[in-house]
Design a protein around this motif. Structure first.
Motif, PDB file in Angstrom:
ATOM      1  N   ARG A  34      -9.877  -8.954  -9.875  1.00 58.48           N
ATOM      2  CA  ARG A  34      -9.741  -8.263  -8.592  1.00 58.48           C
ATOM      3  C   ARG A  34      -8.306  -7.734  -8.549  1.00 58.48           C
ATOM      4  O   ARG A  34      -7.362  -8.453  -8.848  1.00 58.48           O
ATOM      5  CB  ARG A  34     -10.039  -9.235  -7.461  1.00 58.48           C
ATOM      6  N   SER A  51      -4.966  -5.564  -6.985  1.00 61.03           N
ATOM      7  CA  SER A  51      -4.157  -5.048  -5.892  1.00 61.03           C
ATOM      8  C   SER A  51      -3.327  -3.906  -6.474  1.00 61.03           C
ATOM      9  O   SER A  51      -2.640  -4.084  -7.486  1.00 61.03           O
ATOM     10  CB  SER A  51      -3.244  -6.145  -5.342  1.00 61.03           C
ATOM     11  N   ASP A  64      -6.406   7.148  -3.358  1.00 65.01           N
ATOM     12  CA  ASP A  64      -7.678   6.920  -2.682  1.00 65.01           C
ATOM     13  C   ASP A  64      -8.640   8.070  -2.993  1.00 65.01           C
ATOM     14  O   ASP A  64      -9.787   7.853  -3.385  1.00 65.01           O
ATOM     15  CB  ASP A  64      -7.436   6.795  -1.174  1.00 65.01           C
ATOM     16  N   PRO A 105     -14.981   1.176  -6.779  1.00 64.82           N
ATOM     17  CA  PRO A 105     -15.027   0.535  -5.462  1.00 64.82           C
ATOM     18  C   PRO A 105     -13.638   0.064  -5.038  1.00 64.82           C
ATOM     19  O   PRO A 105     -13.001  -0.704  -5.751  1.00 64.82           O
ATOM     20  CB  PRO A 105     -15.988  -0.630  -5.672  1.00 64.82           C
ATOM     21  N   HIS A 106     -13.199   0.546  -3.900  1.00 66.75           N
ATOM     22  CA  HIS A 106     -11.852   0.233  -3.439  1.00 66.75           C
ATOM     23  C   HIS A 106     -11.746   0.475  -1.938  1.00 66.75           C
ATOM     24  O   HIS A 106     -12.638   1.062  -1.337  1.00 66.75           O
ATOM     25  CB  HIS A 106     -10.833   1.103  -4.171  1.00 66.75           C
ATOM     26  N   ALA A 107     -10.627   0.037  -1.388  1.00 69.30           N
ATOM     27  CA  ALA A 107     -10.327   0.295   0.020  1.00 69.30           C
ATOM     28  C   ALA A 107      -8.826   0.202   0.223  1.00 69.30           C
ATOM     29  O   ALA A 107      -8.116  -0.422  -0.578  1.00 69.30           O
ATOM     30  CB  ALA A 107     -11.035  -0.708   0.924  1.00 69.30           C
ATOM     31  N   ASP A 150      -5.781  -1.384   2.351  1.00 70.75           N
ATOM     32  CA  ASP A 150      -5.654  -2.667   3.047  1.00 70.75           C
ATOM     33  C   ASP A 150      -5.575  -2.475   4.553  1.00 70.75           C
ATOM     34  O   ASP A 150      -5.313  -1.395   5.043  1.00 70.75           O
ATOM     35  CB  ASP A 150      -4.478  -3.473   2.517  1.00 70.75           C
ATOM     36  N   GLN A 180     -12.757  -6.127   5.708  1.00 72.24           N
ATOM     37  CA  GLN A 180     -13.364  -6.598   4.467  1.00 72.24           C
ATOM     38  C   GLN A 180     -12.394  -6.598   3.287  1.00 72.24           C
ATOM     39  O   GLN A 180     -12.822  -6.541   2.126  1.00 72.24           O
ATOM     40  CB  GLN A 180     -14.588  -5.725   4.134  1.00 72.24           C
ATOM     41  N   ASP A 181     -11.108  -6.682   3.530  1.00 72.54           N
ATOM     42  CA  ASP A 181     -10.111  -6.640   2.451  1.00 72.54           C
ATOM     43  C   ASP A 181     -10.394  -7.659   1.353  1.00 72.54           C
ATOM     44  O   ASP A 181     -10.300  -7.348   0.169  1.00 72.54           O
ATOM     45  CB  ASP A 181      -8.700  -6.882   2.991  1.00 72.54           C
ATOM     46  N   GLN A 202     -12.928  -6.588  -1.354  1.00 75.57           N
ATOM     47  CA  GLN A 202     -12.724  -5.364  -2.123  1.00 75.57           C
ATOM     48  C   GLN A 202     -12.304  -5.670  -3.562  1.00 75.57           C
ATOM     49  O   GLN A 202     -11.357  -6.426  -3.781  1.00 75.57           O
ATOM     50  CB  GLN A 202     -11.655  -4.490  -1.465  1.00 75.57           C
ATOM     51  N   LEU A 239      -7.850  -3.153  -4.044  1.00 72.71           N
ATOM     52  CA  LEU A 239      -7.244  -3.012  -2.725  1.00 72.71           C
ATOM     53  C   LEU A 239      -5.941  -2.225  -2.853  1.00 72.71           C
ATOM     54  O   LEU A 239      -5.017  -2.649  -3.541  1.00 72.71           O
ATOM     55  CB  LEU A 239      -6.982  -4.387  -2.122  1.00 72.71           C
ATOM     56  N   ARG A 260      -6.319 -12.309  -5.913  1.00 70.63           N
ATOM     57  CA  ARG A 260      -6.150 -11.154  -6.803  1.00 70.63           C
ATOM     58  C   ARG A 260      -5.694 -11.636  -8.173  1.00 70.63           C
ATOM     59  O   ARG A 260      -4.908 -12.569  -8.284  1.00 70.63           O
ATOM     60  CB  ARG A 260      -5.138 -10.158  -6.241  1.00 70.63           C
TER      61      ARG A 260
END
Length: 152
Positions: A31, A33, A46, A59-61, A63, A67-68, A71, A74, A85
């Motif tokens: 995972r 960061s 992004d 797949p990402h978002a 912060d 739902q952080d 992810q 992140l 992470r």
């Protein structure tokens, strides 16, 4: 203790290289960061992660959402790595501390070799991290393929 890999961009832009590195990290079950210094950079990344690879998205978002923790990737400006992470990727000269690397499977610093300030920042990070005992590798794409140029 984890290791930190430095990626010196000389042929391709960050948006072309980053998806490949992220795919490899996700394939390891990590995972990630992804830390930058500015909102503008996070906006660029992004957008790039939604459109590359061309057959899908990573797949990402950003912060700050509810739902952080769920992810896989992140994107953040934060100076602490969220719990859980495995990998921290720093771009745009974002800081990375030896203590952070010690708690991770991998740290990555990606920098633009055509930017003198970015090159100087990466050299400072290399000295600080290796001076603190962090294992490090330096990779360059100047030949057209990634080649390991140094290891400490």
């Amino acid at each position: 203790m984890g290791a930190v890999y430095f990626y010196h961009l000389t042929r391709r832009p960050l948006e072309a290289v980053l998806p490949q590195l992220l795919e490899r990290a996700l394939a390891q079950g990590w995972r990630v960061s992804l830390r930058a210094r500015t909102d503008a950079m996070l906006d660029r990344l992004d957008d790039a992660l939604w459109t590359d690879p061309p057959d899908g998205f990573l797949p990402h978002a950003r912060d700050g959402g509810p739902q952080d923790a769920a992810q896989p990737i992140l994107l953040t400006l934060g100076e602490t790595v969220p719990e859980g992470r495995d990998c921290l990727i720093c771009v745009e000269g974002a800081p990375m501390a030896a203590a952070e690397v010690a708690a991770l499977a991998r740290g990555c610093v990606i920098f633009d070799g055509g930017d003198a300030a970015a090159l100087a920042q990466a050299r400072d990070q290399w000295r600080a991290l290796t001076g603190a005992g962090v294992a490090a590798q330096y990779w360059s794409e100047e030949s057209g393929q990634w080649q390991k140029k140094a290891e400490r």
